[in-house]
Design a protein around this motif. Structure first.
Motif, short mmCIF file in Angstrom:
data_model
loop_
_atom_site.label_atom_id
_atom_site.label_comp_id
_atom_site.label_asym_id
_atom_site.label_seq_id
_atom_site.Cartn_x
_atom_site.Cartn_y
_atom_site.Cartn_z
N PHE A 134 -3.05 -3.38 2.49
CA PHE A 134 -2.30 -2.13 2.47
C PHE A 134 -0.84 -2.36 2.85
CE2 PHE A 134 -6.65 -1.35 3.63
CZ PHE A 134 -7.04 -0.20 2.94
N ASN A 135 0.05 -1.63 2.20
CA ASN A 135 1.42 -1.52 2.71
C ASN A 135 1.38 -0.66 3.96
OD1 ASN A 135 3.38 -2.89 0.97
ND2 ASN A 135 2.58 -1.56 -0.64
N GLY A 136 2.18 -1.02 4.96
CA GLY A 136 2.18 -0.26 6.20
C GLY A 136 1.33 -0.92 7.26
N LYS A 178 -2.75 1.52 -0.62
CA LYS A 178 -3.56 0.31 -0.82
C LYS A 178 -3.02 -0.51 -1.98
CE LYS A 178 -7.90 0.68 -2.16
NZ LYS A 178 -9.34 0.97 -2.01
N ILE A 179 -2.80 -1.80 -1.72
CA ILE A 179 -2.32 -2.72 -2.75
C ILE A 179 -3.48 -3.20 -3.60
CG2 ILE A 179 -1.23 -4.96 -3.13
CD1 ILE A 179 0.35 -4.48 -0.53
N ILE A 206 0.57 -11.68 -2.98
CA ILE A 206 0.83 -10.27 -2.68
C ILE A 206 2.12 -10.18 -1.88
CG2 ILE A 206 0.01 -8.27 -1.38
CD1 ILE A 206 -2.87 -9.33 -1.96
N SER A 207 2.98 -9.23 -2.25
CA SER A 207 4.21 -8.97 -1.50
C SER A 207 4.22 -7.53 -1.03
CB SER A 207 5.45 -9.24 -2.36
OG SER A 207 5.57 -10.62 -2.66
N SER A 208 4.62 -7.32 0.22
CA SER A 208 4.67 -5.98 0.78
C SER A 208 5.88 -5.23 0.24
CB SER A 208 4.73 -6.04 2.31
OG SER A 208 5.93 -6.68 2.72
N LEU A 211 2.42 -5.15 6.78
CA LEU A 211 1.30 -5.41 5.87
C LEU A 211 0.02 -5.38 6.70
CD1 LEU A 211 0.98 -6.12 2.81
CD2 LEU A 211 0.68 -8.50 3.52
N PHE A 212 -1.00 -4.70 6.20
CA PHE A 212 -2.27 -4.57 6.92
C PHE A 212 -3.39 -5.14 6.06
CE2 PHE A 212 -5.95 -2.41 8.73
CZ PHE A 212 -5.68 -2.46 10.10
#
Length: 416
Positions: A213-215, A223-224, A236-238, A243-244
């Protein structure tokens, strides 16, 4: 006579001291616990726990520390879904994220919070079976080494590693939840790459899975992706400096697990060399270096023009997909699609976990086209410099119906 009295008195005093030092703790139903360390146990442990009961323990350790909980014993009614008697462990006291639900006799490893509070809840139904649980809590430093803690925690170093419990010696255990909250400086983002990845396979990742997840918390709108299977997700990039990562295993099958590495990177600010404007109803054949929102673009009347055939060759990517999440921004939407079929890939960045593929697409104008979660679409668009899909009102998006599958199949075979 004096000797006899002295012996009796000494024996009594020793008995009192011995009893005090070896007195078995008495466990009650719930309570508020503070300090650096302590024991909690089900009511009456190690006797059979009472039926139709709910007990809540709230643990608070000193500020600047986090809570680590380690089960010494677990003996509750066994059920594959823990529907009857169970222990829930939460990060925080109120509305906290659940770190895991446990029953039966299989002990999880240590559970670690992100802050200085933890809540433990035990529930029993009308039929009890077992001696309950015994656990010890401890206050530990947030960034203690991975060898001292089970999994999860707050990570703020410029680079680091995350991995499942037991990696690489054996499979990760059943019934565990791990959460990592990575925090970078304000002017940086976070890149996450999985080196090895093997999590129980399921077409929809309903059982064991990794969610990113972002945040700094679990938020479906941010959700990414959700990943499982034996293929590492794409890097994956925030979006920002948080990043969670959440890893969850259920109470059945397990697998090797994963190891991943994160790295802080500077934000890249790119200026649009040719912003899109509403002067043409035909999508550009070559996407500009950067695709950005422009106010005039989103003020025009939202109306789909052209056909699938007229847009196919001029689109950088063509997919049919299900919208699984949509994060609203000021003017745009960051949409995550689960791909049903890939007709034209172009330079689109695709994340894959087993047979499941997903991609992120920025809809420049959040109301044009208007897309809704859970519905299927034909999506045609352009790609930015990092391979992220971009859809403007000029591109072609429509609800996907099975009868269109044949038309797309024919187009897939043409040479643009």
């Amino acid at each position: 006579m004096r000797i006899i009295i002295w012996i009796i008195a000494s024996t009594f005093l020793f008995s009192v001291i011995f009893t005090q030092r070896h007195r078995r703790p008495v466990f009650t139903c719930g309570g508020n616990l503070t300090g650096d360390t302590g024991l909690i146990g089900s009511q009456g442990y190690p006797g059979v726990y009472p039926p139709n009961n709910k007990c809540v323990w709230r643990i608070t350790v000193p500020q600047g520390r986090v809570v680590s909980l380690l089960f010494r014993a677990l003996d509750l009614e066994s059920d594959s879904l823990c529907r009857y008697d169970f222990v829930d462990v939460y990060d925080g006291h109120i509305n906290g994220q659940r770190l895991g639900r446990f029953c039966g006799t299989t002990k999880p490893g240590a559970l670690v919070t992100n802050g200085n509070k933890m809540q433990v809840v035990m529930v029993s139904d009308a039929n009890t079976d077992g001696s309950g649980f015994l656990a010890v809590y401890s206050a530990i430093r947030p960034n203690e080494s991975a060898g001292d803690r089970y999994c999860g925690g707050l990570l703020d170093e410029p680079s680091g590693t995350i991995k499942t419990p037991n990696w690489p010696d054996k499979d990760y255990p059943a019934g565990v939840t791990c959460s990592w909250h990575i925090v970078a400086p304000q002017d940086q983002i976070i890149e996450l790459k999985f080196e090895k990845f093997d999590v129980e396979r399921d077409s929809y990742c309903r059982y064991d899975h990794v969610a990113v997840f972002n945040g700094g918390e679990t938020n479906e709108s941010r959700k990414i992706g959700k990943f499982c299977g034996d293929s590492p997700p794409m890097p994956i990039s925030s979006d920002g400096n948080h990043l969670f990562i959440l890893f969850l295993s259920d109470l059945s099958l397990t697998a090797d697990g994963f190891i991943g590495h994160y790295l802080f990177k500077s934000r890249s600010f790119s200026t649009a060399s040719a912003p899109l404007t509403p002067t043409s109803t035909v999508p550009p054949t070559t996407p500009p270096a950067a695709l950005t929102y422009s106010e005039g673009l989103c003020k025009q009347k939202c109306k789909r023009t052209g056909t699938i055939e007229s847009h196919y060759c001029s689109s950088n990517f063509v997919i049919t997909a299900t919208l699984i999440s949509a994060a609203m921004r000021d003017h745009s939407v960051l949409a995550t699609f689960s791909i049903l079929h890939l007709y034209k890939e172009g330079s689109l960045a695709i994340q894959q976990a087993g047979k499941t593929m997903s991609t992120k697409v920025t809809v420049l104008c959040k109301k044009c086209p208007l897309v809704r979660r859970g519905l299927n679409y034909i999506v045609m668009g352009q790609t930015g410099e990092q391979g992220q899909g971009v859809v403007s009102p000029h591109n072609f998006v429509m609800a996907f119906k099975t009868k269109k599958q044949r038309d797309l199949g024919v187009l897939k075979n043409i040479r643009c």
